[in-house]
Design a protein around this motif. Structure first.
Motif, short mmCIF file in Angstrom:
data_model
loop_
_atom_site.label_atom_id
_atom_site.label_comp_id
_atom_site.label_asym_id
_atom_site.label_seq_id
_atom_site.Cartn_x
_atom_site.Cartn_y
_atom_site.Cartn_z
N PHE A 159 0.84 -1.21 0.00
CA PHE A 159 0.00 0.00 0.00
C PHE A 159 0.87 1.25 0.00
O PHE A 159 0.59 2.23 -0.71
N ILE A 160 1.95 1.24 0.78
CA ILE A 160 2.83 2.40 0.88
C ILE A 160 3.62 2.59 -0.40
O ILE A 160 3.67 3.69 -0.98
N HIS A 161 4.25 1.50 -0.88
CA HIS A 161 5.19 1.61 -2.00
C HIS A 161 4.51 1.53 -3.36
O HIS A 161 5.13 1.89 -4.37
N ARG A 162 3.26 1.04 -3.39
CA ARG A 162 2.55 0.88 -4.67
C ARG A 162 3.35 0.00 -5.62
O ARG A 162 3.28 0.16 -6.83
N LEU A 175 8.11 11.15 0.09
CA LEU A 175 6.94 10.90 0.92
C LEU A 175 6.80 9.41 1.23
O LEU A 175 6.37 9.02 2.31
N THR A 176 7.15 8.58 0.26
CA THR A 176 7.05 7.13 0.45
C THR A 176 7.97 6.67 1.57
O THR A 176 7.57 5.88 2.44
N ASP A 177 9.22 7.14 1.56
CA ASP A 177 10.17 6.76 2.60
C ASP A 177 9.68 7.21 3.98
O ASP A 177 9.83 6.49 4.98
N ILE A 178 9.11 8.41 4.03
CA ILE A 178 8.63 8.93 5.31
C ILE A 178 7.43 8.13 5.81
O ILE A 178 7.33 7.80 6.99
N GLU A 179 6.50 7.81 4.91
CA GLU A 179 5.35 7.00 5.28
C GLU A 179 5.80 5.65 5.85
O GLU A 179 5.29 5.18 6.85
N PHE A 198 6.20 1.59 9.93
CA PHE A 198 7.01 0.48 10.42
C PHE A 198 7.98 0.90 11.51
O PHE A 198 8.90 0.18 11.85
N ARG A 199 7.78 2.10 12.04
CA ARG A 199 8.53 2.60 13.19
C ARG A 199 10.04 2.57 12.97
O ARG A 199 10.81 2.18 13.84
N LYS A 200 10.44 3.00 11.80
CA LYS A 200 11.86 3.19 11.55
C LYS A 200 12.33 4.54 12.09
O LYS A 200 13.53 4.80 12.14
N ALA A 201 11.38 5.40 12.44
CA ALA A 201 11.70 6.70 13.02
C ALA A 201 10.71 7.00 14.14
O ALA A 201 9.54 6.63 14.06
N ASP A 202 11.20 7.67 15.17
CA ASP A 202 10.33 8.08 16.28
C ASP A 202 9.62 9.38 15.97
O ASP A 202 8.46 9.57 16.33
N ILE A 203 10.34 10.28 15.28
CA ILE A 203 9.78 11.59 14.93
C ILE A 203 10.21 11.93 13.51
O ILE A 203 11.33 11.63 13.09
N VAL A 204 9.30 12.55 12.77
CA VAL A 204 9.58 13.03 11.42
C VAL A 204 9.33 14.53 11.38
O VAL A 204 8.34 15.01 11.94
N HIS A 255 -5.34 8.72 11.16
CA HIS A 255 -5.96 8.58 12.48
C HIS A 255 -4.95 8.18 13.54
O HIS A 255 -5.15 8.43 14.73
N SER A 256 -3.85 7.56 13.11
CA SER A 256 -2.87 7.05 14.08
C SER A 256 -1.67 7.97 14.27
O SER A 256 -0.74 7.63 14.98
N ARG A 257 -1.69 9.16 13.63
CA ARG A 257 -0.55 10.05 13.71
C ARG A 257 -0.94 11.46 14.12
O ARG A 257 -2.07 11.88 13.95
N VAL A 258 0.04 12.18 14.61
CA VAL A 258 -0.11 13.60 14.90
C VAL A 258 0.82 14.38 13.98
O VAL A 258 2.01 14.08 13.90
#
Length: 318
Positions: A28-31, A144-148, A153-159, A168-171
């Motif tokens: 879904f992310i990478h299409r 945008l794909t890398d950031i998504e 997949f929690r490769k980053a704590d903050i973007v 719905h799951s992000r701020v």
């Protein structure tokens, strides 16, 4: 009662491999099945088999070939939106981030430019609340794909990004505004100090490469104000590359004023006054909502937000 509910749920999923959901999210992310396979460390054949099983389970194609990409069907979009928060919470539990432990490292994903004024804020807060915690900076490369992927997949704590990642799951927290300025080389043969609309239309430009819809929108807004499509001769994701090109050519470029103020004494460039105001570019701090279950992370975000607000207020004062 709880045991009975769980037993019923076990019966519902006993023939369903929950690993398929991870494959689904990656596609879904990478299409792309190939890119999803690379991200998960499995073969494209394994991805194809997983999609086949999902298609049978949901009785839907899920993804349809659209040129070189895979476009999700409405059913696939519904599955993604319905699972996003639950999937995020599951990964959070597996990584124990819901506990109140203080991490030994935090991973941040952002462009090199945004790191210039965001990392120092994070380091200042960490020096107060967790001095032994290290910061790992991953460069987003304007993708945008890398950031998504890094968020899901929690490769980053903050973007930190110029694009709000709506979920719905992000701020996506607005923390700053970048004001663009128009620059040219100090010895430009036709322009000095100010530029008229007619002059701006006649010149050629450098453009910052980005997948962000916000950056593209700002480019279109400038074109609208000029009432003319700018001619772009050089495109680069690197602000240092851009300002270096401005210094040795007759090309003009829009860069963040904050960046210009930091490097203006190191490059032979000048800021130009214009007949119209440029739209500002918002900057966002993005993280998963589930991470706020960790008291340390909630405190970190709160204190960072306060510092960003103070800095914004100070910049806004005459």
């Amino acid at each position: 009662m709880k045991e009975n509910i769980l037993t019923d749920r076990f019966k519902m999923v006993k023939n369903f491999d929950l690993n398929l959901l991870t494959t689904f999210e990656a596609v879904f992310i990478h299409r792309s099945g190939t890119k999803a396979a690379d991200a998960l460390g499995i073969t494209p054949s394994a991805v194809s088999q997983a999609l086949g099983r999902l298609r049978v389970h949901y009785n839907d194609a899920l993804f349809i070939r659209d040129g070189k990409a895979l476009a999700p069907t409405t059913v696939a979009v519904g599955i993604h939106e319905g699972l996003a928060e639950a999937y995020d919470n599951l990964i959070a539990k597996l990584q124990n981030i819901s506990f109140d432990s203080v991490p030994t490292r935090l991973v941040v994903n952002c462009s090199p430019y945004l790191s210039m004024f965001t990392m120092n804020v994070m380091r200042k807060v960490l020096d107060e609340v967790a001095p032994d915690c290290e910061i790992i900076h991953h460069v987003s490369n304007n993708s945008l794909t890398d950031i998504e992927e890094s968020l899901i997949f929690r490769k980053a704590d903050i973007v930190f990004d110029i694009h709000p990642h709506i979920s719905h799951s992000r701020v996506s927290q607005h923390i700053a505004d970048e004001m663009p300025v128009l620059i040219c080389r100090g010895s430009h043969p036709r322009i000095k100090g100010t530029v008229t609309r007619e002059q701006a239309i006649a010149e050629e430009y450098i453009f910052v490469d980005s997948e962000s819809a916000s950056a593209l929108s700002n480019r279109l807004n400038v074109n609208k104000m000029l009432q003319h499509e700018r001619k772009v001769r050089y495109i680069s994701p690197s602000l240092l590359s851009i300002i270096s090109m401005v210094e040795v050519s007759d090309l003009l470029a829009f860069v963040a004023e904050r960046f210009y103020e930091k490097v203006k004494n190191s490059f032979d460039v000048q800021k130009l006054e214009m007949e119209f105001d440029l739209p500002s570019q918002p900057i966002y701090m993005i993280y998963n909502k589930a991470a706020l279950n960790n008291q340390f992370f909630a405190t970190l975000v709160k204190k960072m937000t306060e510092l960003f607000v103070d800095a914004h207020n100070n910049d806004s004062q005459p």
